[in-house]
Scaffold this active site. Structure first.
Site, mmCIF file in Angstrom:
data_model
loop_
_atom_site.group_PDB
_atom_site.id
_atom_site.type_symbol
_atom_site.label_atom_id
_atom_site.label_comp_id
_atom_site.label_asym_id
_atom_site.label_seq_id
_atom_site.Cartn_x
_atom_site.Cartn_y
_atom_site.Cartn_z
ATOM 1 C CB CYS A 134 32.583 19.129 -98.168
ATOM 2 S SG CYS A 134 32.732 19.417 -96.399
ATOM 3 C CB CYS A 159 27.325 14.613 -97.175
ATOM 4 S SG CYS A 159 27.322 15.845 -95.856
ATOM 5 C CB CYS A 183 34.354 13.097 -97.701
ATOM 6 S SG CYS A 183 32.890 12.595 -96.777
ATOM 7 C CG PHE A 196 24.877 42.820 -85.120
ATOM 8 C CD1 PHE A 196 23.546 42.428 -85.037
ATOM 9 C CD2 PHE A 196 25.196 43.915 -85.899
ATOM 10 C CE1 PHE A 196 22.564 43.118 -85.732
ATOM 11 C CE2 PHE A 196 24.227 44.615 -86.599
ATOM 12 C CZ PHE A 196 22.901 44.218 -86.511
ATOM 13 C CB CYS A 232 28.123 35.075 -92.158
ATOM 14 S SG CYS A 232 26.456 35.541 -91.640
ATOM 15 C CD GLN A 256 32.662 33.543 -87.043
ATOM 16 O OE1 GLN A 256 32.376 32.627 -87.809
ATOM 17 N NE2 GLN A 256 32.280 34.785 -87.263
#
Length: 436
Positions: free
Chosen positions: A91, A88, A82, A298, A393, A269
């Site tokens: 990533c 950014c 990228c 949840f 998560c 997701q």
């Protein structure tokens, strides 16, 4: 009279660059070097590299720096895919090969459990494609001169990095970035724009535009024409709520043969392949016998509950947000899964006296948000399921909540790490607990 003076911070920009050797990568993906007896953190590097850096901040405990030049690159270094990788905030591990990324994430999870003196089983990995995997994305909008810029936040900053494409977005989403920026710059209500959410659903792409004030009819006409021309679903949202402007197809995604309808703004997701792998893993680990009841806490729109029900199990899903419960009920009806029932409950309070909870459960699955399920733990122990699958998560809160389950008579028998966001330091996990 006493006069107080503040210590002037060193002007890091005026200092000469430093040449340092990167000793290791920390759990945040930053290279660790040493300078003047302090740890020095550098992004975008690999262990063993000799790097020229410029200091960006320093305090009494550590220093940070930005890389100027890699003098001696690691043989493992991968060229970032990228052009925005150095700016950014997304990533940050593009220079690390895939195996190295997963090793780093596994070490980070291990460290969290080590701090609590908890023993982990050898982890398994659930993963998917490394590029073009994101079916959901949020793009920031920032006023710039007389127009607006569209992109992602800069690392460790509220500043925006304007982009023309993104390699981790699904191609259909990435291809919209430039046309969307052009569209937004044609709107008169540019100052009222919040951000954009993009969704790549089974039948097409949906957009959700958040705005802070009513949009003039001219802008609504431009937005509608854009959506119609490109056959996009378009939703608007302000402080009064969310409303559809153009919906030419149904919004849903699939897990095997289960169709899960959603509305932009619902949580789903972002990476479909690891999600499907998680669902199959959950069914395998829960291993319900005929007649067993499964509780899904949840539950969201039914991501786990409905595939579990489709396998022939009686499932009750519980969620704190009524809108999500109604969506899950609709999905159960659409898939003709009458043995999946859904309820709203405050999961921070004692729910064990609820009629659905008194039915008893041999199996429990929970998939909480980043804050984890600390408040739920005492009530789970009251239910005493034989097997419990915890989808997380945030491995830090999984480690914390594991302490309660282990003290309550469970053992941690299986662990899977989930590479939901390749090229980032983010790692997800799912764990199987069994009554000892």
């Amino acid at each position: 009279m006493v006069q107080f003076f503040k210590v002037k911070k060193p002007d890091t920009q005026a200092q000469a660059p430093l040449d340092v050797t990167i000793l290791e990568l920390n759990p945040h993906g930053l290279g660790v070097a040493r300078h003047q007896g302090k740890p020095l953190f550098v992004p975008g590097v690999l262990a063993g590299e000799r790097v020229r850096v410029r200091l960006t901040s320093q305090n009494s405990r550590y220093l940070t720096a930005s890389p100027v030049k890699v003098l001696t690159p690691s043989p493992l270094r991968v060229k970032p895919f990228c052009p925005y990788s150095s700016q950014c905030g997304g990533c940050s591990l593009q220079q690390v090969p895939a195996a190295g990324q997963r090793e780093l994430k596994a070490r980070g999870v291990q460290r969290l459990f080590d701090r609590l003196q908890l023993t982990l089983p050898s982890p398994e990995w659930l993963a998917g494609p490394e590029l073009g995997y994101r079916r959901v994305a949020r793009l920031a909008i920032r006023r710039q001169g007389q127009g607006v810029a569209l992109g992602f936040r800069r690392s460790q900053s509220h500043e925006l990095v304007e982009i023309d494409h993104c390699g981790v977005l699904r191609p259909a989403l990435s291809a919209l970035i430039v046309p969307l920026r052009q569209l937004l710059n044609r709107l008169k209500s540019r100052r009222q724009l919040g951000h954009l959410e993009l969704y790549d659903a089974a039948e097409g792409v949906a957009l959700l535009l958040r705005h802070t004030d009513a949009l003039p009819s001219r802008d609504l006409d431009l937005l509608l024409a854009f959506a119609q021309e490109r056959e996009l679903a378009l939703f608007l949202q302000d402080d009064q709520g969310r409303r559809p402007l153009h919906v030419p197809f149904s919004l849903y995604y699939q897990v095997d043969n289960i169709r899960l309808s959603f509305t932009p703004g619902d949580f789903i997701q972002v990476n479909s392949e690891p999600n499907e792998a998680m669902v199959r893993q959950a069914l395998d680990w829960l291993a319900p016998a005929p007649g067993h009841r499964i509780l899904d806490l949840f539950c969201g729109i039914g991501n786990f509950a409905l595939p579990l029900a489709a396998a022939g199990n009686a499932v009750i899903g519980v969620e704190g947000v009524m809108e999500m419960v109604e969506q899950a009920r609709g999905n159960a009806e659409d898939n003709r899964l009458d043995h999946a029932r859904f309820y709203r409950a405050d999961l921070a309070a004692d729910f064990t006296a609820e009629p659905w909870a008194r039915e008893g459960f041999e199996r429990v699955l929970l998939d909480p948000g980043r804050a984890g399920a600390e408040q739920v733990m005492p009530y789970l122990l009251k239910l005493s399921p034989e097997r419990l699958v915890y989808v997380s998560c945030n491995p830090a809160t999984l480690a914390r909540d594991s302490q309660v389950l282990l003290a309550g008579g469970y053992r941690l028998s299986r662990l899977a790490l989930i590479d939901m966001f390749p090229h980032t330091v983010h790692c997800e996990a799912m764990a199987l607990f069994e009554l000892s």
